[in-house]
Design an enzyme around this catalytic site. Structure first.
Site, PDB file in Angstrom:
ATOM      1  N   CYS A   1      21.409  24.345  24.021  1.00  0.00           N
ATOM      2  CA  CYS A   1      20.966  25.068  22.829  1.00  0.00           C
ATOM      3  C   CYS A   1      21.616  26.434  22.710  1.00  0.00           C
ATOM      4  CB  CYS A   1      19.458  25.291  22.874  1.00  0.00           C
ATOM      5  SG  CYS A   1      18.468  23.831  23.138  1.00  0.00           S
TER       6      CYS A   1
ATOM      7  N   LEU B   1      44.852  49.748  55.812  1.00  0.00           N
ATOM      8  CA  LEU B   1      43.952  50.900  55.755  1.00  0.00           C
ATOM      9  C   LEU B   1      42.727  50.651  54.882  1.00  0.00           C
ATOM     10  CD1 LEU B   1      46.470  53.872  55.276  1.00  0.00           C
ATOM     11  CD2 LEU B   1      45.012  53.494  57.277  1.00  0.00           C
TER      12      LEU B   1
ATOM     13  N   SER C   1      42.983  42.590  55.053  1.00  0.00           N
ATOM     14  CA  SER C   1      44.402  42.351  55.302  1.00  0.00           C
ATOM     15  C   SER C   1      44.840  42.879  56.655  1.00  0.00           C
ATOM     16  CB  SER C   1      45.238  43.037  54.214  1.00  0.00           C
ATOM     17  OG  SER C   1      45.086  44.451  54.309  1.00  0.00           O
TER      18      SER C   1
END
Length: 464
Positions: free
Chosen positions: A2, A252, A249
């Site tokens: 709806c 920093l 990763s």
């Protein structure tokens, strides 16, 4: 399925123009509902006026007009696309939303999977097999009109919902509730009325129209009153301390982000992607040492996907890394762009977070790299947060955090130094040599960030 709509009329003298706008909304909402439509109006004395029909509003326009007057206060409306599982060959008014109870009127978008159980538990009796019809009966029996109590009742519903609810006893207010089904609110200053519907485009607001449009927060209940009081409560309470999966990763930014979350008392796990990139071995070595130093778990994901995608100098065999102007060129433009990398990383992380019960995912996305990389922009995370409720299962709410999102590189280094992040273990270089190359964009930014802070960079470079 709806489209749900509604209006809270603050200035009844504008009822004719309100009616025109509501008709426009219902006609535009036909793309979410073509089989039937209904309008229920609550008058100031609590009585109701009803218009219901099979078919599209655009084919029965005469039913859209002449229903409002100066005594009208609340409108509840619905456009319905009939699900295959609820097909009714010979429809009556009882099969058409909105559904009307002794006290409450409800329009519902979604599916209630446990309607039979609720009907049996509370000894309710529907006039139709449509699942949504259970709602006003349930509310009539269990709800006193208190917003906090509504939250508790909705926790019993198994399925999906966006609700607009009218209360005959209180025609000065309207209630809204949703889990992952969408709901939008628009206040029209010229009409002094508040409109609600399932998609913002149905409001058809132009740039200079006096209209404010807001998307309601998923997994929330809302009460809006005619004196412009809006009260919102979350259906799912947030924990003060999160289980967070940090996309790391070994550099920093993600290291400082993870350390910050850890220092704030959150339970942190790192997730690292080995994706056939030039610095893969050095980053993997760094992130393992960082996880060991911080004494937190590490998940490693190995993928050849970006090898297949190609077209990126960051990938092994993808060409030369840009090192012009001692790395400044690489810091200012996304030469090493990897197609959709962060989106893919976040999607995989979101799936793992959902499967293993994490409350949030995070990364080292920051303001500095947002200047060059679109997927480091804070807006990227904001949009992912908006997408998250629709990408995860019902009642699974996972936030995407950006602990250093508003910081630039030298601020990240400063924060990392202050909170004791293992900056000495990080790897920032795009290359995978024995030392940082000193000439790529990340090396340039790293050296500058430490220099600005008057700190000695703890890593070695091939070229200073």
């Amino acid at each position: 399925m709806c489209s749900v709509s509604g209006v809270l009329i603050l200035n009844p003298k504008n009822f004719e123009k309100v009616e025109l706008k509501l008709a426009s909304i219902l006609k535009k909402a036909e793309d979410r509902g073509r089989d039937s439509f209904g309008i229920v109006v609550i008058q100031k004395d609590g009585t109701v006026k009803v218009r219901k029909s099979i078919g599209k509003p655009s084919e029965k326009e005469e039913l859209l007009y002449g229903i409002l007057d100066e005594d009208s206060r609340v409108v509840i409306a619905n456009n319905r696309a009939e699900p295959t599982t609820e097909y009714v060959r010979q429809k009556t008014e009882d099969d058409i939303q909105p559904f009307i109870g002794d006290r409450y009127i409800v329009t519902h978008n979604g599916i209630i999977a446990n309607d039979l159980e609720l009907e049996k538990k509370y000894e309710l009796k529907r006039k139709t097999k449509i699942d949504s019809a259970i709602l006003p009966l349930l509310l009539d029996k269990t709800w006193d009109g208190n917003l906090e109590a509504l939250k508790g009742i909705l926790e019993q519903i198994k399925g999906s919902f966006a609700l607009v609810i009218g209360d005959k006893k209180n025609p000065d207010r309207i209630f809204l509730a949703q889990n992952f089904k969408p709901l939008y609110m628009a206040y029209d200053h010229s009409l002094e009325s508040l409109f609600f519907t399932s998609l913002d485009e149905y409001f058809d607001a132009k740039p200079f129209d006096p209209v404010n449009i807001t998307k309601l927060e998923p997994y929330s209940v809302v009460m809006v009153t005619s004196n412009k009081l809006i009260t919102t409560l979350p259906i799912m309470e947030k924990r003060k301390k999160y289980r967070v999966l940090v996309v790391a990763s070994g550099g920093l930014d993600s290291t400082v982000a993870a350390t910050k979350l850890l220092r704030e008392g959150h339970e942190v796990t790192l997730i690292h992607f080995n994706y056939h990139h030039k610095a893969e071995e050095k980053e993997r070595e760094a992130v393992r040492k960082i996880a060991e130093y911080l004494q937190i778990p590490l998940l490693e994901i190995n993928t050849d996907l970006f090898k297949i995608i190609g077209h990126a100098t960051l990938i092994k065999g993808g060409g030369e890394i840009v090192k012009d102007r001692k790395g400044e060129e690489g810091a200012e433009f996304a030469h090493e762009w990897v197609p959709a990398r962060n989106l893919i990383f976040f999607s995989v992380s979101l799936a793992i977070a959902e499967a293993y019960g994490y409350d949030a995912i995070a990364s080292g996305i920051n303001l500095e790299e947002a200047g060059a990389y679109p997927d480091n922009e804070m807006e990227f995370i904001r949009m992912l947060n908006k997408l998250s409720p629709y990408a995860t299962g019902p009642n699974k709410r996972i936030e995407i955090l950006m602990p250093v999102g508003n910081l630039v590189k030298h601020e990240i280094v400063k924060l990392g130094y202050e909170i004791g992040a293992p900056l000495h273990l990080t790897w920032s270089c795009y290359e995978g040599g024995q030392k940082h190359c000193g000439k790529c964009g990340p090396c340039y930014m790293r050296k500058m960030a430490f220099r600005i802070n008057g700190l000695k960079d703890p890593v070695e470079y091939d070229e200073e």
